[in-house]
Design an enzyme around this catalytic site. Structure first.
Site, short mmCIF file in Angstrom:
data_model
loop_
_atom_site.label_atom_id
_atom_site.label_comp_id
_atom_site.label_asym_id
_atom_site.label_seq_id
_atom_site.Cartn_x
_atom_site.Cartn_y
_atom_site.Cartn_z
N GLY A 41 0.19 -24.75 -100.76
CA GLY A 41 -0.17 -23.33 -100.86
C GLY A 41 1.07 -22.49 -101.06
O GLY A 41 2.19 -22.92 -100.81
N GLY A 43 2.21 -18.15 -101.03
CA GLY A 43 1.82 -16.75 -100.94
C GLY A 43 2.89 -15.91 -101.59
O GLY A 43 3.72 -16.43 -102.34
N VAL A 48 4.01 -23.21 -98.80
CA VAL A 48 3.59 -24.06 -97.68
C VAL A 48 3.51 -25.51 -98.15
O VAL A 48 2.96 -25.79 -99.23
CB VAL A 48 2.22 -23.58 -97.12
CG1 VAL A 48 1.78 -24.48 -95.97
CG2 VAL A 48 2.32 -22.13 -96.67
N LYS A 63 5.76 -23.91 -93.38
CA LYS A 63 5.75 -22.70 -94.22
C LYS A 63 7.19 -22.27 -94.40
O LYS A 63 7.90 -22.00 -93.43
CB LYS A 63 4.94 -21.62 -93.51
CG LYS A 63 4.87 -20.31 -94.25
CD LYS A 63 3.80 -19.42 -93.62
CE LYS A 63 3.82 -18.03 -94.17
NZ LYS A 63 2.68 -17.24 -93.73
N ASP A 157 -3.88 -8.96 -92.40
CA ASP A 157 -4.02 -9.63 -93.70
C ASP A 157 -5.22 -10.56 -93.67
O ASP A 157 -5.14 -11.71 -94.09
CB ASP A 157 -2.73 -10.37 -94.04
CG ASP A 157 -2.56 -10.54 -95.55
OD1 ASP A 157 -3.35 -9.94 -96.30
OD2 ASP A 157 -1.64 -11.27 -95.96
#
Ligand SMILES: Nc1ncnc2c1ncn2[C@@H]1O[C@H](COP(=O)(O)OP(=O)(O)OP(=O)(O)O)[C@@H](O)[C@H]1O
Length: 720
Positions: A41, A43, A48, A63, A157
């Site tokens: 992942g 962002g 991540v 992360k 968030d």
């Protein structure tokens, strides 16, 4: 540095989720003890990885946050990491520990093998999930929020991309803590009406600086997330960020009110409506929402959520496939498609500055690009100020609707506000100062020299007058069709994605990361990210139409900081606002017909139309006044000077020049005086319009409230 490892005893509420979690080993703070595996992942600020904690052979997630993009000192980071460690709830991802590796902060967390709900939807449920599944996911998320709010935290968030799922179907809210807090902590004292969040999910009060917000902002985001899970995307997600911002502020709240939503239960619709009330004080708390009838018969996520996990490839393959799909799409599309695709991903974190948004809003053409039609969202639009153009008033090429007025006005107001002077509720202001764009930054452990908005030269085109007018407007539309912008030479997620496609998906050591940096540079080329940054640069359109703007070097610069980050320290909005004063619209007729058409086509009631028309009349009157004043002033200046000029002509050329220069000077002074008067009149007009918009919103709110009240009464009586 925070010492990690000791796990707390799970609370009673932890039962089902905790059962699925093996006890955590004592995690160390040495990068050598962790082997980074596949990327699972990314962002706006972090990548991540699935990773192995070697001493215990335990799969975890790491992360990697790029500290160079975060303007926060390490003490703050440590404090926040400690807070994160105290988080103890089965529905909230906690950090085992965190430590700094080069310029990255590594946060060690439990690995959620099925990734985020957003990923799951993108891979297998593009049109959204079934209600029982949604219900389970939402209930778990709500439990997480109730816990966080109870601990005095605001998540800020909440979105499908941050709701993570584990193989047994366990649901946890992620992305709480370090990343959010890091941005938040960055120079909170020097906050400048800057937000952190994702516009589609952001509550109206968060988008309006100075209004103050609290944990109820999470409830709004939760409601938006419910719609996201129901439809596969968040409302307004197809629109550019400024449009989203304006729509959130001005439209009726989105909901489950359309044909496609018939399949959903009344209680689901009602629950969503309760979350999406613009007045934050009217939104329920998470605790209260948990008691809503919608959640009464919620099935365990291990049953419902688990059912959508069958036959899916491993998370990293899914992520890679999504990245490749995106990259292919991006490579073959025009810039606006690229921008749109990125926006639709819903993976974003906007660090935007309201001043920038206002500057951008000045440039937004109110007409939606045809591909942006999202009928449901559009249908909800109350568009209080729709059709009220400032084109004739400002004489500016870009149509400025009521939305823009509002922002203009906000500019006027907020500049007067003490940025740090928020009320009690705003003490936890979302501030983000992402540091200097010039500073070198890390990409997967390597320093890259950030290019400071290389767009300036390429987009500094002047001369929008006359025949160029239309094409310039079109150009602007294209420029702002997507999310803010990328900086091609930075580690934008796009670059990272391009990079990931090429890189070996197998085991990676921290050292391996470093050797990949060169490829990042290579890949920024084909994606034309520099060009993209240029094309999207705020500075270019602002200045291209600025009649007062001098040479390029003198111009205000808008720095691009990070993938979706725009910060304007230097945008001289006064200049932006001056622009309209000196330009006269070449096609006022067209503007009027545009509005006539809009009014004719719309089904808005007379009570909404009449104020618009009054505004138009008011604008025209203003214009007439100003022109008349200007003319009479010019005539007054002309009369006494006339004979004098003739005399001077006889005296000789030098005398003529001196007289003309003097007269010119006086006239110019007069013109400037008139212009400043016009600016103040314009401000007054904007203020009145804002008031009008607010009143209209209040009316709509009351109306909605009344309706919701009735519906609720019906429902409750039904339940009883
Ligand atoms: N513990 C985890 N296990 C598995 N995947 C994860 C985990 N944490 C995050 N991810 C994946 O990585 C993605 C990005 O993580 P995260 O949201 O924390 O980064 P970010 O930079 O804070 O993103 P943004 O600010 O855009 O929300 C998530 O959407 C999710 O798909």
């Amino acid at each position: 540095m925070v010492r990690g490892g000791s796990m707390r005893r799970p609370s009673l509420a932890a039962v089902s989720a905790a059962a699925a979690e093996p006890a955590a080993p004592e995690f160390t703070l040495s990068a050598d003890d962790y082997r980074l595996m596949e990327e699972v992942g990314f962002g706006a600020n972090a990548v991540v990885y699935r990773a192995i904690f070697l001493p215990a052979n335990r799969t975890i997630a790491v992360k990697c946050l790029d500290l160079d993009r975060i303007n926060s000192n390490l003490d703050d980071v440590r404090k926040e990491a400690q807070i994160m460690k105290l988080i103890d709830h089965p529905n909230v991802i906690k950090a085992y520990c965190s430590f700094v590796v080069d310029h990255n902060l590594w946060v060690i967390m439990p690995f959620m093998a099925e990734g985020s709900c957003l990923h799951l939807m993108k891979v297998a449920h593009p049109d959204g999930l079934e209600e029982p599944v949604i219900c389970s996911i939402l209930k778990e998320t709500l439990k997480a929020l109730a816990y966080l709010h109870g601990q005095g935290h605001i998540h800020r968030d909440v979105k499908a991309g941050n709701i993570l799922v584990d193989s047994p179907g366990v649901v946890k809210l992620g992305d709480f803590g370090v990343s959010a807090c890091l941005f938040d902590r960055g120079d909170r004292q020097r906050s400048r009406n800057t937000f952190v969040g994702t516009p589609c999910w952001m509550a109206p009060e968060v988008l309006q600086p100075g209004t103050g917000y609290n944990f109820k902002a999470d409830i709004w985001s939760f409601g938006i997330t419910a719609l996201e899970l129901a439809h596969g995307h968040a409302p307004f997600s197809k629109y550019p960020p400024m449009k989203v911002l304006l729509m959130t502020l001005q439209n009726a709240p989105p909901g489950l009110d359309y044909d496609r939503d018939r399949k959903f239960s009344k209680s689901f619709k009602e629950m969503v409506a309760m979350c999406l009330v613009k007045d934050q004080t009217k939104r329920p708390t998470a605790e209260k929402l948990l008691k809503h009838s919608f959640f009464k018969n919620t099935k365990a996520p291990q049953l419902t959520v688990k059912s959508i996990l069958t036959d899916l490839p491993p998370l990293w393959d899914r992520v890679k496939a999504l990245q490749q799909k995106d990259a292919a799409h991006l490579a073959s599309s025009e810039q606006e498609a690229l921008s749109m695709s990125e926006y639709q991903r819903g993976v974003s974190a906007w660090h935007f500055d309201i001043e920038d948004l206002k500057a951008q809003a000045l440039l937004i053409n109110d007409d939606d690009p045809p591909e942006l039609k999202e009928d449901d969202d559009i249908a909800r639009i109350t568009e209080v100020d729709k059709g009220t153009s400032f084109e004739s008033h400002f004489g500016q090429s870009t149509l400025l609707n009521g939305n823009n007025h509002r922002l203009n006005h906000e500019r006027t107001c907020t500049t007067a506000v003490n940025p740090g002077g928020n009320g009690p509720e705003t003490s936890d202001v979302f501030t983000s100062d992402l540091g200097n764009a010039d500073s070198p930054r890390m990409v997967d452990g390597h320093t890259k020299q950030g290019s400071e908005n290389g767009s300036l030269s390429s987009t500094s085109k002047q001369g929008s007058e006359g025949g160029n007018h239309r094409s310039e407007v079109r150009q602007r539309q294209r420029t702002f069709s997507g999310p803010v912008m990328y900086s091609g030479t930075r580690s934008s997620s796009l670059i990272e994605r391009g990079y990931i496609i090429d890189k070996d998906a197998g085991a990676r050591s921290p050292n391996k990361q470093k050797s990949d940096t060169g490829r990042i540079d290579d890949l920024s080329g084909p994606l034309s990210l520099s060009t993209r940054a240029s094309a999207n640069s705020l500075s270019a359109p602002i200045r291209s139409s600025g009649g007062y703007v001098g040479s390029l070097g003198d111009k205000p610069r808008v720095e691009i900081k990070g993938r979706f980050s725009v910060t304007s320290e230097n945008v001289d909005l006064a200049k932006v606002q001056e622009i309209p004063v000196v330009k006269i619209s070449p096609k006022p007729q067209e503007s009027n017909s545009h509005h006539r058409r809009e009014f004719r086509d719309s089904s808005v009631s007379a009570s909404i139309l009449i104020p618009h028309l009054e505004n138009l009349v008011q604008q025209t009157t203003f214009q007439q006044d100003i022109i008349t004043n200007l003319m009479s002033n010019l005539q007054q200046n002309e009369k006494p000077n006339g004979p004098q000029t003739r005399v001077q002509t006889m005296v000789g050329d030098t005398g003529v020049e001196t007289g003309s220069a003097e007269r010119e000077r006086k006239l110019l002074a007069k013109v400037f005086e008139l212009q400043s008067r016009m600016i103040s009149l314009t401000d007054e007009l904007i203020a009145s319009k804002l008031k009008h918009v607010e009143l209209q919103e209040e009316l709509n709110r009351l109306y909605c409230q009344e309706e919701t009240g009735e519906t609720r009464e019906d429902d409750y009586s039904g339940d009883l």
